[in-house]
Design a protein around this motif. Structure first.
Motif, short mmCIF file in Angstrom:
data_model
loop_
_atom_site.label_atom_id
_atom_site.label_comp_id
_atom_site.label_asym_id
_atom_site.label_seq_id
_atom_site.Cartn_x
_atom_site.Cartn_y
_atom_site.Cartn_z
N ASP A 28 10.89 28.14 -3.81
CA ASP A 28 11.12 29.57 -3.62
C ASP A 28 9.81 30.34 -3.47
N LEU A 29 8.82 30.02 -4.31
CA LEU A 29 7.56 30.74 -4.26
C LEU A 29 6.78 30.44 -2.98
N ALA A 30 6.89 29.22 -2.48
CA ALA A 30 6.21 28.89 -1.22
C ALA A 30 6.75 29.75 -0.09
N GLY A 31 8.06 30.02 -0.11
CA GLY A 31 8.65 30.89 0.90
C GLY A 31 8.32 32.34 0.69
N GLU A 32 8.22 32.77 -0.56
CA GLU A 32 7.96 34.17 -0.86
C GLU A 32 6.49 34.55 -0.71
N LEU A 33 5.59 33.69 -1.20
CA LEU A 33 4.17 34.02 -1.25
C LEU A 33 3.34 33.40 -0.14
N LEU A 38 0.35 30.15 -3.39
CA LEU A 38 1.12 29.38 -4.36
C LEU A 38 0.16 28.72 -5.35
N SER A 39 0.49 28.75 -6.63
CA SER A 39 -0.36 28.15 -7.66
C SER A 39 0.51 27.48 -8.71
N ILE A 40 -0.10 26.54 -9.42
CA ILE A 40 0.60 25.89 -10.52
C ILE A 40 0.97 26.91 -11.58
N GLU A 41 0.08 27.89 -11.81
CA GLU A 41 0.37 28.92 -12.80
C GLU A 41 1.62 29.71 -12.43
N ALA A 42 1.73 30.06 -11.15
CA ALA A 42 2.89 30.83 -10.69
C ALA A 42 4.17 30.00 -10.79
N ILE A 43 4.07 28.73 -10.45
CA ILE A 43 5.25 27.86 -10.54
C ILE A 43 5.69 27.73 -11.99
N ALA A 44 4.73 27.54 -12.89
CA ALA A 44 5.05 27.39 -14.31
C ALA A 44 5.71 28.65 -14.85
N PRO A 110 13.19 31.50 7.40
CA PRO A 110 11.88 31.62 6.74
C PRO A 110 11.83 30.94 5.38
N ARG A 111 12.93 30.94 4.66
CA ARG A 111 12.94 30.32 3.34
C ARG A 111 12.67 28.83 3.43
N ILE A 112 13.09 28.21 4.52
CA ILE A 112 12.85 26.78 4.71
C ILE A 112 11.58 26.55 5.53
N ALA A 113 11.38 27.36 6.57
CA ALA A 113 10.30 27.12 7.51
C ALA A 113 8.92 27.25 6.87
N GLU A 114 8.69 28.27 6.05
CA GLU A 114 7.36 28.47 5.49
C GLU A 114 6.96 27.35 4.54
N PRO A 115 7.81 26.96 3.60
CA PRO A 115 7.45 25.80 2.77
C PRO A 115 7.27 24.52 3.60
N MET A 116 8.07 24.36 4.64
CA MET A 116 7.96 23.17 5.47
C MET A 116 6.63 23.14 6.22
N ARG A 117 6.20 24.28 6.73
CA ARG A 117 4.89 24.35 7.39
C ARG A 117 3.78 23.99 6.41
N ALA A 118 3.89 24.51 5.19
CA ALA A 118 2.88 24.22 4.17
C ALA A 118 2.84 22.72 3.87
N LEU A 119 4.02 22.12 3.73
CA LEU A 119 4.07 20.69 3.46
C LEU A 119 3.48 19.90 4.62
N THR A 120 3.74 20.33 5.85
CA THR A 120 3.20 19.64 7.02
C THR A 120 1.67 19.64 7.00
N VAL A 121 1.08 20.76 6.64
CA VAL A 121 -0.38 20.86 6.55
C VAL A 121 -0.91 19.94 5.46
N GLU A 122 -0.24 19.93 4.31
CA GLU A 122 -0.68 19.07 3.21
C GLU A 122 -0.60 17.60 3.59
N VAL A 123 0.48 17.21 4.25
CA VAL A 123 0.64 15.82 4.67
C VAL A 123 -0.47 15.42 5.64
N ALA A 124 -0.85 16.36 6.51
CA ALA A 124 -1.88 16.07 7.51
C ALA A 124 -3.27 15.92 6.90
#
Length: 205
Positions: A28-33, A38-44, A110-124
């Protein structure tokens, strides 16, 4: 009569609930922020757990987000399920068009696309995460696609010697590329044309 002592809380159930809360918060936070904020602190804080609880299970936010996508695809947080198979009505073109239209709709959310883009960058950029992605998500999903394509090949809808992984790349690759690079709209007309163009060169004869 001696009153039995109260039962201890179910640690496994509590642990599973905490994991699910963390993964839901990360997604949820990856889509919102956006991923950069996104940070571990925010997730916690969103999940109602301590940071050390997250670090006990994951090395960083990229790994958390990846498991969040696994939870989304499997329907729970246990990583023990399996993504749903592709439809099989006997009409390969119609089934692939249904799947690609649904995929395009997800990419437009957007709720799915933004986190997915972030994950794609991390995987790369993260070889360890890329290896997990290939083993735990990409390969199981590709096998479901191969299963549907094998049925089509046995039914004579694909050439007998066709490389099924090549078919997957030809059908899904352009859609992913257009979405990732934002080179054009992902309309039903586009996804239908993509399926028709790919199958035109892959059929028998």
């Amino acid at each position: 009569m001696t009153t039995p002592p109260p039962k201890a809380p179910d640690a496994a159930r509590r642990s599973q609930a905490s994991r699910r809360a963390i993964l839901t918060a990360a997604f949820d936070l990856a889509g919102e922020l956006g991923y950069t904020k996104l940070s571990i602190e925010a997730i916690a804080a969103r999940a109602g757990v301590g940071k050390q609880t997250i670090y006990r299970w994951w090395p960083g936010k990229g790994a958390v987000l990846f498991d969040a996508f696994l939870m989304l695809s499997e329907g729970d947080g246990t990583a023990g399920g399996e993504p749903a198979g592709l439809p099989d009505t006997g009409d390969l073109a119609a089934d692939l068009k249904t799947v690609l239209r649904a995929t395009a709709s997800e990419f437009a959310d957007p709720r799915i696309a933004e986190p997915m883009r972030a994950l794609t960058v991390e995987v790369a950029t993260d070889p360890q995460l890329a290896a997990q992605y290939a083993e735990r998500l990409d390969e199981p999903v590709r096998e479901l696609k191969r299963r549907r394509l094998r049925a089509a090949r046995q039914a004579g809808q694909l050439a007998e010697d066709v490389d099924l992984d090549l078919v997957i790349d030809l059908v899904w690759g352009p859609l992913l590329n257009r979405w990732l690079l934002r080179t054009g709209p992902l309309t039903p007309a586009y996804t239908d044309a993509l399926v028709d163009s790919a199958l035109r060169g892959l059929g028998p004869g």
